[in-house]
Design a protein around this motif. Structure first.
Motif, short mmCIF file in Angstrom:
data_model
loop_
_atom_site.label_atom_id
_atom_site.label_comp_id
_atom_site.label_asym_id
_atom_site.label_seq_id
_atom_site.Cartn_x
_atom_site.Cartn_y
_atom_site.Cartn_z
N ASN A 98 0.85 -1.19 0.00
CA ASN A 98 0.00 0.00 0.00
C ASN A 98 0.89 1.25 0.00
OD1 ASN A 98 -1.64 2.26 0.99
ND2 ASN A 98 -3.22 0.73 1.43
N SER A 99 0.88 1.99 -1.09
CA SER A 99 1.76 3.16 -1.23
C SER A 99 1.42 4.26 -0.23
CB SER A 99 1.69 3.71 -2.65
OG SER A 99 0.36 4.09 -2.97
N LYS A 100 0.13 4.37 0.16
CA LYS A 100 -0.25 5.41 1.13
C LYS A 100 0.33 5.11 2.50
CE LYS A 100 -4.59 6.76 -1.15
NZ LYS A 100 -4.43 5.87 -2.33
N ALA A 101 0.27 3.84 2.91
CA ALA A 101 0.87 3.46 4.20
C ALA A 101 2.38 3.68 4.16
CB ALA A 101 0.55 2.00 4.50
N ARG A 102 2.99 3.36 3.02
CA ARG A 102 4.44 3.55 2.88
C ARG A 102 4.80 5.03 2.96
NH1 ARG A 102 4.90 0.93 -1.35
NH2 ARG A 102 5.25 2.49 -2.96
N ALA A 103 3.97 5.89 2.42
CA ALA A 103 4.24 7.34 2.47
C ALA A 103 4.21 7.86 3.91
CB ALA A 103 3.21 8.08 1.62
N ILE A 104 3.45 7.20 4.76
CA ILE A 104 3.37 7.61 6.17
C ILE A 104 4.57 7.11 6.96
CG2 ILE A 104 2.04 7.36 8.32
CD1 ILE A 104 -0.48 7.14 6.56
N VAL A 105 4.95 5.87 6.74
CA VAL A 105 5.97 5.22 7.58
C VAL A 105 7.39 5.51 7.11
CG1 VAL A 105 6.83 3.00 8.42
CG2 VAL A 105 4.36 3.40 8.22
#
Length: 264
Positions: A98-105
């Protein structure tokens, strides 16, 4: 039959080369110390190191037995490693998927990953005290990034055709995650786990520098204050051998979990 014989022969040759390397290094060490080419304070003789090992094994070091020192270090190491397994693997897989989760972490990981462990160890001691909690937290943070990054990289290497094919056959996102993504990432996950063991063990010495009275890392640091290079060598050999054993255990589990690795 010929292929099996060739493989067995290759493995035998590799083992002989490994054994020869070890024997050669031990022989060189013996010659250097026997001929007094280096100071005994800098490089102790093999006999002195072996004698110190048996002395520590029999009488302990600074009021604690060798098993206590080794046990306390392994408790810190293995506890942090298990915490990494149950947190970094799921989070890494999710962020890779999930690219959105990766952008957060990712920003958090990339910020602290290059920092030397001692740079933030003082904060951990202030927040968590001088007992095992801060030491385990330090090892956990040191080992988290390699596993997380390996999981993310493993997911991103999966061919899109595999996922599209699973969707075409009617698989749900959950099924794809557990039956396509996770198995495909296992080789990268185990690479990350093996890296983490090494990173955590190197950080263990730093963790045992502050307010510790037990541990192999502490024993090495304490011996260095008195120029006891023989005890330093004992500690280094113990850490090296236990590190090899732990890595071997992970490799054994890897061979059982992903028997297809290297046979594609």
């Amino acid at each position: 039959m010929n292929i099996a014989y060739f493989i067995r022969k290759q493995v035998t040759i590799e083992r002989l080369l490994t054994a020869s390397t070890v024997i050669l290094l031990l022989l060189l060490w013996y010659i250097l110390t026997e001929l007094k080419l280096v100071s005994d304070i800098v490089v102790p003789s093999p006999y002195k190191v072996v004698a110190s090992f048996f002395e520590i094994a029999r009488s302990g070091y600074k009021d604690n037995s060798l098993l206590v020192h080794l046990g306390d270090s392994l408790v810190r190491l293995i506890t942090s490693f298990l915490l990494v397994v149950i947190t970094a693997i799921p989070l890494g897989l999710i962020c890779g998927y999930n690219s959105k989760a990766r952008a957060i972490v990712d920003p958090l990981i990339e910020f602290y990953r290059p920092l030397p462990p001692l740079a933030y160890y003082t904060l951990l001691v202030l927040w968590m005290g001088i007992e095992n909690s801060s030491k385990i937290a330090l090892l956990y943070l040191a080992g988290f990034a390699p596993v997380y990054l390996s999981c993310v990289a493993g997911v991103q290497k999966i061919k899109k055709d595999y996922i599209d094919g699973a969707y075409t056959l009617g698989a749900s996102s959950r099924q794809i995650f557990f039956h396509v993504v996770f198995p495909a990432c296992l080789p990268d996950i185990f690479i990350g786990l093996r890296t983490t063991i090494g990173v955590a063990y190197t950080t263990l010495v730093a963790a045992e520098m502050v307010a510790a009275v037990t541990g192999i890392g502490w024993m090495v640091l304490d011996a260095s204050k008195f120029l006891r290079s023989d005890i330093i060598f004992v500690g280094i050999f113990i850490m090296g051998i236990t590190g090899i054993i732990l890595d071997g255990m992970i490799r054994t589990i890897e061979s059982k979990v992903i028997p297809w690795k290297g046979k594609e």
